[in-house]
Design a protein around this motif. Structure first.
Motif, mmCIF file in Angstrom:
data_model
loop_
_atom_site.group_PDB
_atom_site.id
_atom_site.type_symbol
_atom_site.label_atom_id
_atom_site.label_comp_id
_atom_site.label_asym_id
_atom_site.label_seq_id
_atom_site.Cartn_x
_atom_site.Cartn_y
_atom_site.Cartn_z
ATOM 1 N N UNK A 22 1.531 -7.383 -6.445
ATOM 2 C CA UNK A 22 2.246 -6.834 -7.599
ATOM 3 C C UNK A 22 3.606 -7.497 -7.745
ATOM 4 N N UNK A 23 4.007 -7.724 -8.963
ATOM 5 C CA UNK A 23 5.237 -8.465 -9.227
ATOM 6 C C UNK A 23 6.454 -7.927 -8.460
ATOM 7 N N UNK A 24 6.642 -6.608 -8.360
ATOM 8 C CA UNK A 24 7.821 -6.116 -7.639
ATOM 9 C C UNK A 24 7.856 -6.485 -6.160
ATOM 10 N N UNK A 25 6.704 -6.863 -5.600
ATOM 11 C CA UNK A 25 6.667 -7.228 -4.191
ATOM 12 C C UNK A 25 6.781 -8.732 -3.960
ATOM 13 N N UNK A 26 6.880 -9.517 -5.035
ATOM 14 C CA UNK A 26 7.178 -10.940 -4.845
ATOM 15 C C UNK A 26 8.543 -11.075 -4.196
ATOM 16 N N UNK A 27 8.697 -12.099 -3.379
ATOM 17 C CA UNK A 27 9.909 -12.208 -2.572
ATOM 18 C C UNK A 27 10.860 -13.282 -3.069
ATOM 19 N N UNK A 55 -0.747 -2.064 -12.011
ATOM 20 C CA UNK A 55 -1.456 -3.160 -11.357
ATOM 21 C C UNK A 55 -1.139 -3.195 -9.864
ATOM 22 N N UNK A 56 -2.162 -3.035 -9.015
ATOM 23 C CA UNK A 56 -2.019 -3.073 -7.561
ATOM 24 C C UNK A 56 -0.957 -2.084 -7.069
ATOM 25 N N UNK A 57 -0.867 -0.959 -7.762
ATOM 26 C CA UNK A 57 0.171 0.008 -7.425
ATOM 27 C C UNK A 57 0.071 0.558 -6.028
ATOM 28 N N UNK A 58 -1.148 0.643 -5.484
ATOM 29 C CA UNK A 58 -1.296 1.170 -4.134
ATOM 30 C C UNK A 58 -0.580 0.308 -3.107
ATOM 31 N N UNK A 59 -0.422 -0.984 -3.420
ATOM 32 C CA UNK A 59 0.290 -1.864 -2.490
ATOM 33 C C UNK A 59 1.794 -1.584 -2.519
ATOM 34 N N UNK A 60 2.302 -1.196 -3.679
ATOM 35 C CA UNK A 60 3.715 -0.826 -3.765
ATOM 36 C C UNK A 60 3.968 0.420 -2.930
ATOM 37 N N UNK A 64 6.469 0.610 0.406
ATOM 38 C CA UNK A 64 7.737 1.338 0.335
ATOM 39 C C UNK A 64 7.660 2.740 0.914
ATOM 40 N N UNK A 65 6.478 3.323 0.946
ATOM 41 C CA UNK A 65 6.327 4.661 1.485
ATOM 42 C C UNK A 65 7.142 5.690 0.720
ATOM 43 N N UNK A 66 7.684 6.656 1.458
ATOM 44 C CA UNK A 66 8.460 7.716 0.824
ATOM 45 C C UNK A 66 9.932 7.378 0.687
ATOM 46 N N UNK A 67 10.299 6.144 1.064
ATOM 47 C CA UNK A 67 11.674 5.695 0.916
ATOM 48 C C UNK A 67 12.570 5.978 2.096
ATOM 49 N N UNK A 68 12.075 6.668 3.108
ATOM 50 C CA UNK A 68 12.917 7.049 4.238
ATOM 51 C C UNK A 68 13.532 5.848 4.937
ATOM 52 N N UNK A 69 12.811 4.752 4.992
ATOM 53 C CA UNK A 69 13.342 3.553 5.653
ATOM 54 C C UNK A 69 14.560 2.989 4.929
ATOM 55 N N UNK A 73 14.651 8.986 -1.294
ATOM 56 C CA UNK A 73 13.385 9.677 -1.475
ATOM 57 C C UNK A 73 12.684 9.060 -2.681
ATOM 58 N N UNK A 74 11.488 8.528 -2.476
ATOM 59 C CA UNK A 74 10.741 7.873 -3.553
ATOM 60 C C UNK A 74 9.547 8.729 -3.941
ATOM 61 N N UNK A 75 9.412 8.933 -5.261
ATOM 62 C CA UNK A 75 8.190 9.523 -5.808
ATOM 63 C C UNK A 75 7.622 8.529 -6.812
ATOM 64 N N UNK A 76 6.317 8.576 -6.976
ATOM 65 C CA UNK A 76 5.632 7.569 -7.771
ATOM 66 C C UNK A 76 5.002 8.193 -9.012
ATOM 67 N N UNK A 77 5.042 7.430 -10.091
ATOM 68 C CA UNK A 77 4.379 7.804 -11.338
ATOM 69 C C UNK A 77 3.299 6.753 -11.589
#
Length: 220
Positions: A22-27, A55-60, A64-69, A73-77
């Motif tokens: 997914x585009x947001x995970x490009x480095x 697109x490929x949202x499960x990889x995002x 990133x998980x719940x953002x604790x790292x 706090x991350x929630x997903x739409x």
């Protein structure tokens, strides 16, 4: 204040890089693009983040998980099909709540300070504008005396960074729709403020621009 990162775009212009990532995970410089946003938001005091994806949202979510790292706090739409900018924000309104919120496009990078953004009492939106890049020479909106207009000069490019009130979306219905018409209507009503950011800003829409950002950040 909550913040939303728009991360649902397919990234067709970035193919084949986005065929499996997914585009947001490009480095850039060894770090996913979306992580730069999360880190800057956390440093500015934002703790509750909403990220939309398609697109490929499960990889995002897996990355990133719940953002604790990151100290947030991350929630997903999740969107079965990308809903465009307006539709994506509208779908996420129950997560964003009744107060004003910040939105940033996931496919930009900027050094714009996030701690001094201000939404005037009567405004529905406050936009950060930048000088027009070579690939968008005519700009999007006009800016004069802290007010943003659909027409006029000088014209600038919308950075993808803005503050919004939920009321901007009054009367909207679920589904895919763009944000720009809502903003233009609010501008015509005199309810959009903004300012120019003179610092660094990248619209990471092509592999070439991703390479430029990678080289810039790699030198820092």
């Amino acid at each position: 204040m909550k913040a939303m990162i728009l991360a649902a775009g397919r990234g067709n212009r970035m193919r084949p890089l986005t065929d499996h990532t997914p585009k947001p995970l490009l480095e850039a410089a060894g770090k996913p693009l979306i992580v730069y946003h999360i880190e800057r938001l956390a440093a500015a005091g934002f703790r509750d983040l909403i990220i939309n994806h398609a697109h490929l949202g499960e990889r995002i979510e897996a990355a990133l998980g719940d953002g604790a790292d990151f100290g947030v706090r991350i929630r997903y739409s999740a969107e079965a099909q990308a809903l465009e900018t307006g539709g994506g924000i509208f779908k996420a309104l129950p997560l964003l709540g009744p107060a004003p919120f910040l939105v940033v496009n996931g496919d930009v990078w900027t050094d714009c300070a996030l701690t001094d953004l201000k939404l005037d009492a009567d405004d529905l939106a406050h936009l950060i504008l930048v000088d027009n890049p070579p690939h968008h020479p005519t700009g999007d909106f006009a800016l004069a005396n802290g007010r943003v207009y659909p027409e006029g000069s000088p014209r600038y490019t919308f950075s993808g960074l803005g503050l919004y009130r939920p009321e901007l979306f009054d009367g909207c219905s679920a589904g895919a729709f763009p944000l720009a018409p809502l903003l233009r209507n609010a501008m015509l009503a005199g309810r959009v403020g903004g300012r120019r950011h003179a610092g660094r800003w990248f619209d990471i829409g092509t592999p070439e621009r991703l390479g430029e950002l990678d080289r810039l950040l790699g030198r820092q």
